[in-house]
Design a protein around this motif. Sequence first.
Motif, PDB file in Angstrom:
ATOM      1  N   SER B 305       0.837  -1.192   0.000  1.00  0.00           N
ATOM      2  CA  SER B 305       0.000   0.000   0.000  1.00  0.00           C
ATOM      3  C   SER B 305       0.877   1.249   0.000  1.00  0.00           C
ATOM      4  O   SER B 305       0.605   2.229  -0.695  1.00  0.00           O
ATOM      5  N   GLN B 309       0.859   4.181  -2.621  1.00  0.00           N
ATOM      6  CA  GLN B 309       0.571   5.570  -2.268  1.00  0.00           C
ATOM      7  C   GLN B 309       1.714   6.500  -2.668  1.00  0.00           C
ATOM      8  O   GLN B 309       1.495   7.635  -3.078  1.00  0.00           O
ATOM      9  N   TYR B 312       1.244   7.464  -6.050  1.00  0.00           N
ATOM     10  CA  TYR B 312       0.386   8.637  -6.200  1.00  0.00           C
ATOM     11  C   TYR B 312       1.192   9.924  -6.071  1.00  0.00           C
ATOM     12  O   TYR B 312       1.014  10.871  -6.842  1.00  0.00           O
ATOM     13  N   HIS B 330      -0.250  14.938  -0.010  1.00  0.00           N
ATOM     14  CA  HIS B 330      -0.547  13.522   0.174  1.00  0.00           C
ATOM     15  C   HIS B 330       0.544  12.866   1.013  1.00  0.00           C
ATOM     16  O   HIS B 330       0.274  11.978   1.826  1.00  0.00           O
ATOM     17  N   HIS B 334      -0.434  11.068   4.287  1.00  0.00           N
ATOM     18  CA  HIS B 334      -0.064   9.658   4.278  1.00  0.00           C
ATOM     19  C   HIS B 334       0.850   9.349   5.457  1.00  0.00           C
ATOM     20  O   HIS B 334       0.765   8.279   6.073  1.00  0.00           O
ATOM     21  N   LYS B 338      -0.638   6.326   7.421  1.00  0.00           N
ATOM     22  CA  LYS B 338       0.104   5.076   7.251  1.00  0.00           C
ATOM     23  C   LYS B 338       0.896   4.737   8.507  1.00  0.00           C
ATOM     24  O   LYS B 338       0.975   3.573   8.924  1.00  0.00           O
ATOM     25  N   LEU B 382      -7.170   6.176   4.324  1.00  0.00           N
ATOM     26  CA  LEU B 382      -6.421   5.642   3.183  1.00  0.00           C
ATOM     27  C   LEU B 382      -7.325   5.415   1.977  1.00  0.00           C
ATOM     28  O   LEU B 382      -6.944   5.704   0.840  1.00  0.00           O
ATOM     29  N   GLY B 390      -7.279  11.316   3.515  1.00  0.00           N
ATOM     30  CA  GLY B 390      -7.021  10.792   2.188  1.00  0.00           C
ATOM     31  C   GLY B 390      -7.996  11.322   1.153  1.00  0.00           C
ATOM     32  O   GLY B 390      -7.653  11.462  -0.027  1.00  0.00           O
ATOM     33  N   LYS B 394      -5.863  12.601  -1.835  1.00  0.00           N
ATOM     34  CA  LYS B 394      -5.824  11.693  -2.981  1.00  0.00           C
ATOM     35  C   LYS B 394      -6.749  12.186  -4.091  1.00  0.00           C
ATOM     36  O   LYS B 394      -6.387  12.154  -5.267  1.00  0.00           O
ATOM     37  N   THR B 423      -7.350   0.000  -4.084  1.00  0.00           N
ATOM     38  CA  THR B 423      -6.981   0.305  -2.712  1.00  0.00           C
ATOM     39  C   THR B 423      -8.145   0.002  -1.767  1.00  0.00           C
ATOM     40  O   THR B 423      -7.958  -0.634  -0.721  1.00  0.00           O
TER      41      THR B 423
END
Lengths: 530, 631
Positions: B305, B309, B312, B330, B334, B338, B382, B390, B394, B423
């Motif tokens: 993941s 990410q 991204y 992000h 993140h 995360k 996420l 997110g 995102k 995701t």
Amino acid sequence: MDLAQGGPATALGVPSIDVAAVLPLLIVFTAGAVGVLLEAVLPRNQRWPAQVALSLTSVVGAGVALAVYVTGDFESTTTFRAEEASSGALAVDTPALFLWGTLLVLGLLALLLIADRSVEPGGAFVSKAALRGGAAGGTDTLTKEQTFTGMQTEVFPLTLFALGGMMTFCAANDLLTMFIALEVLSLPLYLMCGLARRRRLISQEAAVKYFLLGAFASAFFLYGLGLLYGYAGSVKLADIAVAAQGTDRSDTLLFAGLGLLAIGLLFKGSVGPFHTWTPDVYQGAPTPVTAFMAACTKVAAFGGLLRVLTVSFESTSWEWRSVLSVVAVVSMAIGAILGLTQRDVKRMIAYSSIAHAGFLVVGAMALTEDGLSATLFYLLAYGFTTLAAFGVVSLVRDSSGEATDLSAWAGLAKRSPLVAATFTVLLLALAGIPLTSGFVGKFAVFEAALSDGMAPLVVIALVASAIAAFYYLRVVVLMYFSEPAPDGPAVTVPGVFTTTAIAVGTIATLVLGIVPTFALDWASAGGFVF
Amino acid sequence: MIETSWLLIAFPAFGALVLLAGGRRTDAWGHWLGCATVIASFVYGLILFLSSDGSTQDTTVFSWIPVSDLQVEFGLRIDALSLAFVLLITGVGSLIHIYATGYMADDPGRRRFFGYFNLFVAAMLILVLGNGFVTLYLGWEGVGLASYLLIGWYQNKPAAATAAKKAFVMNRVGDVGLALAIFLMWSHIGSTQYSEVFAGIGQVDQNVVLAIGLLLLLGACGKSGQFPLQAWLPDAMEGPTPVSALIHAATMVTAGVYLVARSSPIYNANPDAQLAVALVGAFTLLLGAIIGCAYDDIKKVLAYSTVSQIGYMMLAVGLGPFGYALGIMHLLTHGFFKAGLFLGAGSVSHGMHGELDIRRMGGLWRKMPITFVTFGLGYLALIGFPFTAGYFSKDAIIAAAFGQEGWRGWVFGGAALLGAGITAFYMTRLVLMTFFGKARWQELKTADGKEYHPHESPPVMTVPMILLAVGSVGAGAFLALGDTLAEWLTPSVGALQESHGGVIGHSLVPFLVVGISAVGVLLAWLFVGRKDVPVERPQQVSAVVRAARADLYGNALNEALFARPGIWLSRALVFVDNRGVDGLVNGLAALLGGSSGRLRRLQTGFVRSYALTMLIGGFALVGALLMVRFG
């Protein structure tokens, strides 16, 4: 004292002496003389402390006098003038002062090794010089008299006399003074070689060999001196230079004289093929004496060689350079190749010193300012390293004294990591690995030789140092990657004297390797005067 | 303030020095010192941040490499970008340090662990604070070292040792790219300081700029686990979980994104290099998401993941002025969610006796409610649940990707949108298998034959998780609303440009994303949630799943591209070395040894023969001198 025009004896006046300039010399010689008196008047048990104090103080004092003189507003000059117009018997110029400083520092460290009584109970020196060892070869148990913990304290005045002789030798401005200085430095050394407490026979054999061959070499020197006097009508170095530029006398005298003179000088510097005494004497002499010889004698011998070549024979350099090049190659080759098969660590360092002598000849032949300063630096750097190396050698011992056989050094790093690490640094310096003084010295010498048009010689020198690196690294490998022998030698914990000497030598080796600039600046502060 | 900004680095560096040099003496209080230094840096960074207006201020600490033309100073650059990173690194770092005091409580090497952890923070701060590429490189290598040491923490486990080595070697590949890029800058611009490089990049030949850009990208790919150098990152999960959270999720692996954003003038000068960044990002985000569906190891799923990410973020910074600020945003959000997810995973495995296989879990939400809630909030952030972090960060990237013209808009936007759906699928699968369904662990035994007793973690672990969960939910709105972050970052990376037009309009994108995410969640529930999960991994699977389980053959690719040719080359060299070089050397050595042995016989020990040698030498010397003169 121009002998050629020497008038009636009444014309000899009192020479003018610049006392401030020669004070270090006077201090060392006076201390030597006092030391002899101390031997005569003091009871036995008081001699060692008195002699140690006297000699260390005098060498330090001489160093202080030198420092005071150098930091003052001095000019390079000659002294011991017989008359105002001519130059004096001693040249106190920048190279001489640098060499004096080098000799005093190295001499001090050597004295510390000599004075040590912690490594070998009672010191490395025999209590009575006349004692004989047991069986031939002398790897014996000690006789009752040998175990007596007193020591032959004459070694201290002898060292001081030798040191004074060396200092005079590299400042001598005429050949006669040089010859006398040569004898003054040599005779005490012959005696000191025979004073080892253990292995008496080898030690005495070394002394006799050194004496016989030294006398032989002195004869060459004296014969060369005579021929040069015949050629130039003077023994002054400057007069020989003048004569070489234009005289109607035969050049045979000049070149035969130079050759014979050079033999005497090369012998003292243990340059091949006049090196034959070196391994035997280095091995046989007490290790502190070997250290003193290896470091200081080399400084003196090359100091003298540098002065003679630069002052007297610069104009004829085209003729002698090719011949001395061959000498340098022979010396490097002998040192590098014969060192490969040595099994005794002292002999190995002896061959290493022969190889280094070859490198030094390369530097001495480059009659440029760079060549001079590079050679002076090399002498300083090599002196520290080799002194400390012999200091370490004296620590590795078994029941019969020093364990100099290389097999005894296997796996030393497992038992004494510090000693092994120190010796590794010193060996790397001898091999000329960067970040040690050995690298800077070699680099400077080779660079000077290269810029003075001796490229082929430099290539040979590089090959020789590569070959020699093998046997240094072999010891490193032996110490770190071999299993220690079960009944191997023990490493003695040294007392403060030996510790200081080894530490100073090792630290100097590293400092001169990492920040050499200050020493190179001192070495290049000025040239010879005459 | 600026003059003393080196203190930011000095605190953790001091901590590392004391902990690593102090030895066992510091065992008792070492972990607290480790936390204190990072917190001190955080406080100091916060003060700097509050007193700064975001403008660029360079300060020279000392002259580092002054060698004739090469003048490298060790300087720091305090600007919007570096301050944002400082707060992320020290803020999240502080929380994870505190968490680790609990997580590592039973580890005898805890003090050393905190030493390495402090070393990492110091190096990471050098990386983001340096005002030149050489300083950045120092930090780059420093974090690589710390990462290596920490991945291999359980060094008696062969898998951990191998993973550490793999991470190190693959990072080297990227590092070579970065080093070459620095060399190119030096040879073409004559400096490696940011200010001079960015000022001079305009005068440099376009091909050189492209080369610099691609080489920097190679470096970024190595550090950030982007295609083709992504394979080390999942293996790096062999390290302790706090390491995974801090180094391999929140901070170090985003260094590649930082590098591209920092080098924005270089990428702005060459659109081809920029396109390469975006392509790598788009490809990697799909790759990571697809592989993430196939793993049953909770940390490996999170690792892939992360790969996805970061894809991204790379895609965003590859869009140039349209995306730099979005990529960084992000990156920051993140960093929160995360890190929180990893800490949650660590908490789960802490309570499950080190178990990481989600097939052996299930129904854990009753046993660990705090972990479940915090993990759940991270999960929502996420997958981009509306109004979580997110969602803001995102969606903005996906919108910017669709904002590109022509094929780029379709490719980048499509990949990013599809990635969002996948995701949602794999994360829902993860959450369902871990926290819901049947409690499969009740019928199972641990590896050493005990029963599982899942329990909630101590407060020292849950409090950081709660704080990170709050960040996961709130950070997005805080940074995105009113373009707070974009405006703050303007001095560093330029103003954020809004695209007008593009293939799909801005207003439509949120609906698409939410829609496809919902599909992903639904599919996951259909596949996983409504039926029993087998404890053993099914072996009869389709080709797609098999490929995903094999990491989409990433390792095989690396093996074929780098490892095999390397092995062949070294074999060939060994052959040449053995036969040619060694033969020559050994022959020479034998020759020298032989002549040494023969020459030794001349050293007889007799004075008479020594004297004879000298005499012969003397004759030769004098004779030669005379011959040269008269011959």
